[in-house]
Enzyme design. Structure first.
Site, mmCIF file in Angstrom:
data_model
loop_
_atom_site.group_PDB
_atom_site.id
_atom_site.type_symbol
_atom_site.label_atom_id
_atom_site.label_comp_id
_atom_site.label_asym_id
_atom_site.label_seq_id
_atom_site.Cartn_x
_atom_site.Cartn_y
_atom_site.Cartn_z
ATOM 1 C CD GLU A 1 -20.760 -1.466 21.517
ATOM 2 O OE1 GLU A 1 -20.814 -2.445 20.754
ATOM 3 O OE2 GLU A 1 -21.547 -1.316 22.487
ATOM 4 C CE1 TYR B 1 -3.111 -2.919 0.281
ATOM 5 C CE2 TYR B 1 -3.316 -2.553 2.638
ATOM 6 C CZ TYR B 1 -3.650 -3.264 1.506
ATOM 7 O OH TYR B 1 -4.528 -4.316 1.600
#
Length: 397
Positions: free
Chosen positions: A377, A303
């Site tokens: 979360e 990458y």
């Protein structure tokens, strides 16, 4: 400059209204992880959710990726927002209700959260279609974790055709929840790899003078390629060469014929990246020639570096300050990890930023790719808010 389609309080209320759903989606994805290029059920889950939102043109540019297009009532620019969906071949060690149901596979990098955040943003933006100027393209990408990666496949499939800008985000475990990290210019390194075979002549360990010892030669190679960083690279240009494999021999009294060396190279500067393989081979050739050995080198470019566009980054920067406050926006140093989001940035300007998801009080402190990796979360809400408000700020700039 910023387009306030709602006040901060209202944005928070709107995002809060779907927060339980976003968490539910994330937990479902966490329980049902799929490896790179195998995300068939994940892609179908995303497709079904997007279809239920209405107003989207949904397609599958590759076998396990999804793109949804939301066209506003007025013409304008085209913004793409990307999330990755794949998991890792890791056995989960978290004791949570929604732990992975698949042995040896887990979401240990937060891609379950990325997918859930983008689904949440898509649902909200669909409800705000009449206020959108231009088009928003939601890219749910497969196979970020496994080179050559899913991003380049999606680019080749034309998912960026007509796109003016792209943004993406990564949940990150070393930044506290509520913090957002961004950077102008380089933010993630290019990642390449090499394999070297030192071919000597083996023999008995008691008679090294009758051999060409590839182990001895290999140790000199390992030592000398470190000099590339310290003596061949401008100190201003950050780069890393790490030898991570050295193999040779099968018995303690035998000098082998062959030794193999493998490793990873990380860099940000394109010229540095291009020159490092030449410098490695120059060193290997010199050392093996000096000892009468032979060599083979395989060098693979992985990458590319993730280089953020200043203009798009500025718009996201302003968005972040609006949403979490300037005190919670952090200009971070570039990270030596890699990301195939770079394939998208080769085609269009964009920016990649980090959403803090660390919570020490709850023990959510483990690094990415760890068997106990998890996210706070509450960070999902931050990601959704930035995607939604950022879309308006960019399209109406």
């Amino acid at each position: 400059m910023n387009y306030n389609v709602f006040s901060e309080l209202k944005l928070d209320d709107v995002v809060s209204s779907i927060n339980d759903e976003v968490i539910e989606w994330r937990r479902y994805l966490h329980e049902n992880p799929e490896l790179s290029f195998q995300e068939e059920n994940t892609a179908q889950f995303v497709y079904d959710k997007l279809k239920s939102f209405g107003d989207l043109e949904i397609s599958k540019p590759t076998k396990t990726s999804i793109v949804a297009r939301l066209k506003g009532n007025d013409p304008g620019k085209v913004l793409a927002i990307r999330a990755d969906m794949d998991a890792l071949p890791i056995q989960e060690e978290n004791e949570i209700e929604f732990r992975s149901k698949k042995d040896g596979i887990m979401h240990a990098c937060g891609h379950d959260g990325h997918t859930a955040m983008l689904l949440g943003a898509a649902k909200l933006l669909c409800s705000l279609k009449e206020k959108i100027k231009g088009e928003i393209r939601f890219i749910f990408q497969h196979a970020e974790e496994l080179p050559p990666g899913g991003a380049i496949e999606m680019v080749n499939a034309g998912v960026l055709d007509g796109v003016d800008m792209i943004i993406g985000a990564h949940l990150i475990s070393n930044l506290a929840t509520g913090k957002i990290g961004l950077n102008y210019g380089p933010i993630m390194a290019g990642a390449d790899m090499f394999n070297i075979r030192i071919i000597g002549e083996g023999g008995h360990a008691s008679l090294p003078n009758q051999t060409i010892d590839p182990i001895l030669i290999g140790t000199q190679v390992v030592t000398n390629i470190q000099h590339i960083i310290s003596r061949k690279i401008d100190p201003i240009d950050t780069a890393v060469i790490s030898v991570t494999q050295f193999n040779g021999g099968t018995a303690v009294n035998v000098i082998p014929n062959i030794a193999t060396i493998g490793g990873s190279v990380r860099s940000f500067n394109h010229e540095v990246r291009k020159n490092i393989p030449k410098l490695i081979e120059q060193i290997v050739k010199g050392i093996t020639d000096a000892h009468g050995a032979k060599y083979e080198i395989e060098y693979h470019f992985g990458y590319s570096p993730v280089i953020n566009d200043n203009e798009v980054t500025s718009l996201i920067d302003k968005t972040v300050c609006e949403i979490v406050g300037e005190e919670n926006r952090e200009l971070i140093k570039p990270i030596m990890g890699s990301e195939d989001f770079s394939a998208f940035l080769h085609e269009v300007p964009g920016t990649y930023f980090f959403v803090g998801a660390r919570n020490e009080a709850e023990g959510i402190v483990y690094p990415h790719h760890h068997p106990k990796f998890n996210i706070d979360e509450r960070a999902l809400k931050d990601g959704v808010k930035i995607f939604v408000q950022g879309a308006f700020n960019i399209l109406n700039n």
